[in-house]
Write an enzyme that holds these catalytic residues in place. Structure first.
Site, short mmCIF file in Angstrom:
data_model
loop_
_atom_site.label_atom_id
_atom_site.label_comp_id
_atom_site.label_asym_id
_atom_site.label_seq_id
_atom_site.Cartn_x
_atom_site.Cartn_y
_atom_site.Cartn_z
N ARG A 272 1.84 -0.09 11.35
CA ARG A 272 2.01 -1.47 10.88
C ARG A 272 3.16 -1.50 9.89
O ARG A 272 3.11 -0.86 8.83
CB ARG A 272 0.71 -1.97 10.25
CG ARG A 272 0.73 -3.46 10.04
CD ARG A 272 -0.59 -4.14 10.40
NE ARG A 272 -0.30 -5.50 10.84
CZ ARG A 272 -0.91 -6.57 10.34
NH1 ARG A 272 -1.84 -6.44 9.45
NH2 ARG A 272 -0.59 -7.78 10.78
N LYS B 285 -11.16 -29.32 -19.48
CA LYS B 285 -11.37 -27.89 -19.82
C LYS B 285 -10.10 -27.29 -20.43
O LYS B 285 -8.99 -27.71 -20.09
CB LYS B 285 -11.69 -27.09 -18.54
CG LYS B 285 -13.08 -27.31 -18.02
CD LYS B 285 -13.41 -26.35 -16.89
CE LYS B 285 -12.77 -26.73 -15.58
NZ LYS B 285 -13.26 -27.96 -14.96
N GLN C 130 -11.43 -19.45 2.50
CA GLN C 130 -12.49 -19.65 1.51
C GLN C 130 -13.65 -18.68 1.61
O GLN C 130 -14.20 -18.28 0.60
CB GLN C 130 -12.99 -21.10 1.57
CG GLN C 130 -12.08 -22.05 0.82
CD GLN C 130 -12.57 -23.47 0.93
OE1 GLN C 130 -12.01 -24.27 1.67
NE2 GLN C 130 -13.60 -23.81 0.22
N TYR D 111 0.84 -1.19 0.00
CA TYR D 111 0.00 0.00 0.00
C TYR D 111 0.89 1.25 0.00
O TYR D 111 2.12 1.16 0.09
CB TYR D 111 -0.94 -0.03 1.21
CG TYR D 111 -1.92 -1.19 1.20
CD1 TYR D 111 -2.61 -1.53 0.04
CD2 TYR D 111 -2.13 -1.97 2.33
CE1 TYR D 111 -3.50 -2.59 0.02
CE2 TYR D 111 -3.02 -3.04 2.32
CZ TYR D 111 -3.70 -3.35 1.15
OH TYR D 111 -4.58 -4.40 1.13
N VAL E 109 -28.96 -46.05 9.18
CA VAL E 109 -30.34 -46.00 9.65
C VAL E 109 -31.31 -46.24 8.49
O VAL E 109 -31.05 -45.83 7.35
CB VAL E 109 -30.61 -44.65 10.35
CG1 VAL E 109 -30.63 -43.50 9.37
CG2 VAL E 109 -31.89 -44.68 11.15
P1 NAP Z 1 -14.60 -30.52 -8.70
O1 NAP Z 1 -14.00 -29.27 -8.21
O2 NAP Z 1 -15.96 -30.51 -9.23
O3 NAP Z 1 -13.57 -31.05 -9.81
C1 NAP Z 1 -13.68 -32.29 -10.43
C2 NAP Z 1 -13.14 -32.17 -11.83
O4 NAP Z 1 -13.37 -33.41 -12.48
C3 NAP Z 1 -13.89 -31.14 -12.64
O5 NAP Z 1 -13.20 -29.90 -12.53
C4 NAP Z 1 -13.93 -31.72 -14.02
O6 NAP Z 1 -12.92 -31.08 -14.78
C5 NAP Z 1 -13.59 -33.19 -13.83
N1 NAP Z 1 -14.70 -34.03 -14.27
C6 NAP Z 1 -16.01 -33.86 -14.05
N2 NAP Z 1 -16.72 -34.83 -14.60
C7 NAP Z 1 -15.84 -35.66 -15.20
C8 NAP Z 1 -15.95 -36.85 -15.93
N3 NAP Z 1 -17.14 -37.40 -16.19
N4 NAP Z 1 -14.84 -37.41 -16.38
C9 NAP Z 1 -13.64 -36.88 -16.14
N5 NAP Z 1 -13.46 -35.75 -15.46
C10 NAP Z 1 -14.55 -35.14 -14.98
O7 NAP Z 1 -14.57 -31.64 -7.60
P2 NAP Z 1 -13.45 -32.03 -6.56
O8 NAP Z 1 -12.08 -31.75 -7.04
O9 NAP Z 1 -13.75 -33.44 -6.23
O10 NAP Z 1 -13.73 -31.13 -5.34
C11 NAP Z 1 -15.00 -31.19 -4.67
C12 NAP Z 1 -15.27 -29.93 -3.92
O11 NAP Z 1 -14.45 -29.84 -2.79
C13 NAP Z 1 -15.00 -28.71 -4.78
O12 NAP Z 1 -16.03 -27.77 -4.65
C14 NAP Z 1 -13.77 -28.16 -4.22
O13 NAP Z 1 -13.76 -26.76 -4.31
C15 NAP Z 1 -13.81 -28.62 -2.79
N6 NAP Z 1 -12.44 -28.75 -2.36
C16 NAP Z 1 -11.82 -27.63 -2.01
C17 NAP Z 1 -10.52 -27.69 -1.66
C18 NAP Z 1 -9.80 -26.45 -1.26
O14 NAP Z 1 -8.65 -26.50 -0.93
N7 NAP Z 1 -10.41 -25.30 -1.28
C19 NAP Z 1 -9.84 -28.88 -1.66
C20 NAP Z 1 -10.51 -30.02 -2.01
C21 NAP Z 1 -11.83 -29.95 -2.38
P3 NAP Z 1 -12.83 -31.29 -16.37
O15 NAP Z 1 -14.18 -31.63 -16.84
O16 NAP Z 1 -12.32 -30.00 -16.90
O17 NAP Z 1 -11.83 -32.36 -16.54
FE1 SF4 Z 2 -10.51 -18.95 8.99
FE2 SF4 Z 2 -11.42 -20.17 6.77
FE3 SF4 Z 2 -13.07 -18.90 8.46
FE4 SF4 Z 2 -11.42 -17.49 6.93
S1 SF4 Z 2 -13.09 -18.79 6.21
S2 SF4 Z 2 -11.83 -17.17 9.09
S3 SF4 Z 2 -9.64 -18.80 6.96
S4 SF4 Z 2 -11.85 -20.73 8.89
#
Ligand code: NAP
Ligand code: SF4
Length: 677
Positions: free
Chosen positions: A218, A569, A343, A170, A452
């Site tokens: 800060r 994608k 998030q 900043y 259940v």
């Molecule tokens: P996702 O984000 O929906 O990603 C799954 C990927 O699989 C899609 O991006 C898609 O990409 C691919 N896909 C979908 N259908 C398919 C098919 N029939 N055949 C092959 N590829 C296919 O799901 P996810 O990675 O399992 O995550 C689940 C949720 O948990 C998400 O909302 C994610 O944000 C959350 N999560 C968050 C974090 C984090 O650190 N913030 C970490 C883990 C999970 P393409 O079609 O482009 O290949």
């Molecule tokens: Fe902490 Fe995640 Fe809540 Fe942000 S969203 S305050 S990082 S637990």
């Protein structure tokens, strides 16, 4: 507050001469987006008042600009604007007259939104859309006048003090660093000139507000910039700031444009406080430290080591407004711990959405989402003890309903039990601990290993049933999907199936990245070891070269594996990850040699490996294992059957909608339902 505490230093008062802080817990500044909403002030008043009631010693508000150029979205430069802030300061002082509240003065300089961004030189930040306008000498004086005026108005508004942010990229910090200050007049050149703006700002504010007003500066104690501030410069600046009248120095780490994570969940707890400790040896005024201090035990340890006098917690206060009072009363196991996921807080800030918290959807929604005692107690069944089922059970039971929770596996937590296995995501253990505690606290009847049935639910006469049965991993319709090389992500993360040396990951969403992290990783998790973390990100804590990072090469250990992360994608791989954390995952995996390929078409899996079309060319990835991370489909379980039987039933979490499901949405949906039921 009375009683005994396990945190004697954190709960000791701090004398500032003309005033005192009742304890060493500071709610650090965090922009919530409420600052610029039409109904933002009553909401902020409630949000801060709840934290004041929750026991913090001092609160710093989100950043307020001293003028239009400051560009934070909210400004304070007139008495009329000061009047609006009264609602906040009155609410906090009414909640607890001992709690201090200071307003942060934030001039974003080259990072300001809008067309008035100004800076010492017209140097575009890596993360800004355009270069700022270079200030002339009169322009610099105007900015200083506006800082002073803003502090005076903050005093008029009833604040106990102000924090001036001189870090993060900043305005003030861009004067300090050579690469953003190319001036040759008295505001640029040698460090004495480059620090003049910061020092003048504090000197003039002190003159204008008098002695009885808390003034915090800060400082970027480690700015994480190649060619950033040297340690000697940090010390020189801090001493000068002390001399011209600051009461407290708050240490900050990094600029927003630096490619080093400082608050993400893979950063070890309290990783940076040692830097504050070194600075403290040079100063007579108290220091605040921060970053990844999320539990009272961590705060106490930091203070016990002598690293700082005050510990700042910003996100942890979103996650649990009562963190401090719970620490005082020995109820640490009831703290809803910030898992540093970003998030619902910072990712929202940087995408223009209202801030909240993944583990606490009430954060910043205190006037809208309330968990009031129920007039009529209901007998509720919750099916599924994942994030949605747990959050619903906790809130509904806390309101007075009788909740019975059924879980078919042997433990609560659902998908969080997978997340906690990923190196760098160890904080998920805390969320599970929190929910385990709430089950006891609110006498929720937990039935583990219990699939259940509809007839059982009907027989037991529940008033309403909440189906939170989650998801099942999607199995792509692909020749060879049952081949022995193909493995589901749950089996890989939970350790039920080993993966080979050559691995393809099908799907590059959050889970695909998690799997890549898990199987490319070797040794101890960097999140649990400050030295490993420093090596991985090229930080030299001991010698503190310029910015802490200049000339330091990241050293990344990786498992002996060839990994390819694939998506269909055409967008860049990892684009859908969190705004403030996605880049850290992409950098880590790149450094570990993980290949990322987009725009592929899967053809089949056979003994040769994974057959693909890449740019319309047939290729075979000769791999031992294909990990399927292709998203999920909803598992509605018994929902339809219950509906048919006339039972009042609700569907939440992944069971409701699996597409793009995440824990944030699941918990938020559960909380809203539990508030109404
Ligand atoms: P996702 O984000 O929906 O990603 C799954 C990927 O699989 C899609 O991006 C898609 O990409 C691919 N896909 C979908 N259908 C398919 C098919 N029939 N055949 C092959 N590829 C296919 O799901 P996810 O990675 O399992 O995550 C689940 C949720 O948990 C998400 O909302 C994610 O944000 C959350 N999560 C968050 C974090 C984090 O650190 N913030 C970490 C883990 C999970 P393409 O079609 O482009 O290949
Ligand atoms: Fe902490 Fe995640 Fe809540 Fe942000 S969203 S305050 S990082 S637990």
């Amino acid at each position: 507050m009375h009683g005994k505490t396990s945190y004697p230093i954190a709960f000791s008062p701090l004398d500032l001469g003309f005033t005192r802080l009742k304890n060493r817990f500071l709610m650090g500044s965090m922009h919530t987006g409420l600052e610029e909403l039409p109904n933002g002030f009553p909401r902020m008043a409630r949000y801060f008042a709840e934290r004041a009631k929750g026991g913090v010693g001092m609160i710093i508000t989100g950043g307020i600009s001293p003028n239009i150029e400051g560009g934070s979205g909210a400004k304070l430069s007139t008495s009329e604007e000061a009047q609006a802030h009264r609602e906040i300061t009155d609410a906090v002082h009414k909640a607890d007259p001992e709690v201090k509240i200071c307003m942060q003065i934030l001039h974003m300089g080259p990072l300001a939104r809008g067309k008035y961004a100004v800076a010492p030189s017209a140097v575009r930040s890596r993360i800004a859309r355009a270069a700022p306008i270079e200030l002339d000498a009169a322009g610099i004086e105007k900015q200083l006048d506006d800082f002073v005026n803003c502090a005076v108005k903050a005093k008029e508004a009833g604040y106990d003090g102000v924090e001036v942010i001189g870090s993060a990229g900043y305005l003030i910090s861009t004067f300090l660093v050579q690469k953003t200050n190319l001036r040759t007049d008295e505001w640029g050149g040698p460090f004495e000139n480059r620090m003049r703006f910061a020092v003048e700002c504090i000197r003039r504010i002190r003159q204008a507000v008098g002695d009885q007003f808390i003034l915090i500066f800060r400082i970027a104690a480690m700015d994480m910039l190649e060619g950033g501030m040297s340690w000697d410069e940090v010390v020189q600046l801090a001493k000068a700031i002390e001399e011209v009248g600051a009461n407290i120095i708050s240490t900050h780490f990094t600029w927003h444009e630096a490619a080093v994570p400082t608050i993400a969940t893979m950063v070890p707890r309290a990783a940076f406080t040692g830097v504050t400790g070194r600075l403290k040896k040079h100063l007579g005024i108290p220091l605040i430290t921060s970053n990844r201090i999320n539990m009272p035990s961590v705060a106490e340890e930091v203070l016990r080591r002598g690293d700082a006098d005050i510990v700042s917690m910003a996100r942890p206060m979103l996650a649990d407004a009562d963190l401090v009072v719970k620490a005082w009363e020995g109820r640490e196991d009831e703290i809803n711990t910030c898992i540093a996921c970003n998030q619902a807080c910072l990712d929202h800030t940087f995408t223009g959405q209202e801030v909240s918290c993944l583990v606490n959807p009430r954060a910043c929604h205190e006037t809208k989402l309330n968990y009031l005692p129920v007039a009529k107690i209901k007998k509720l069944a919750v099916v599924g003890a994942g994030p949605a089922g747990l959050a619903f059970s906790e809130i509904a039971a806390s309101r007075g309903h009788h909740v019975t929770l059924f879980e078919q596996s042997s433990e609560i937590g659902g998908q969080f039990n997978l997340a906690k296995q990923i190196p760098g995501k160890e904080e998920f253990h805390e969320t599970i601990r929190y929910f385990r505690r709430t089950i006891d606290k609110y006498s929720i009847l937990l039935n583990l290993n219990c699939k259940v049935t509809v007839s059982q639910l009907v027989k037991e006469g529940f008033d309403e049933v909440i189906v939170a049965t989650g998801i099942t991993p999607r199995v792509p319709d692909l020749p060879g999907i049952t081949h022995e090389k193909a493995v589901g992500y749950i089996d890989v993360i939970s350790g039920n199936r080993a993966v080979g040396r050559k691995v393809a990951i099908m799907g590059a969403g959050g889970i695909g990245f998690d799997v890549a992290e898990l199987i490319s990783h070797t040794g101890k998790s960097a999140a649990l070891d400050r030295q490993i973390f420093a090596q991985e990100w090229g930080i030299d804590f001991d010698n503190h070269p310029r910015g802490g990072v200049t000339g330091v090469k990241p050293v990344v250990a990786s498992a002996d594996r060839e990994i390819t992360l694939l998506q269909r994608k055409a967008t860049p791989v990892g684009r859908g990850l969190g705004k403030t954390t996605g880049w850290t995952h992409r950098i880590t995996l790149n450094r570990r040699g993980v290949k990322m390929i987009n725009g592929v078409e899967y053809l089949k899996i056979d003994d040769l490996g994974l057959h693909l079309l890449i740019n319309n060319e047939h290729q075979i990835l000769d791999v031992d294992t294909v990990v399927i991370c292709a998203g999920q489909t909803s598992q509605r379980g018994i929902y339809d059957e219950l509906t048919d039987k006339g039972v009042k039933v609700h569907l939440i979490g992944g069971a409701f909608e699996a597409a793009e499901l995440d824990a944030k949405r699941a918990i938020n949906q559960a909380a809203h339902l539990a508030a109404q039921v």
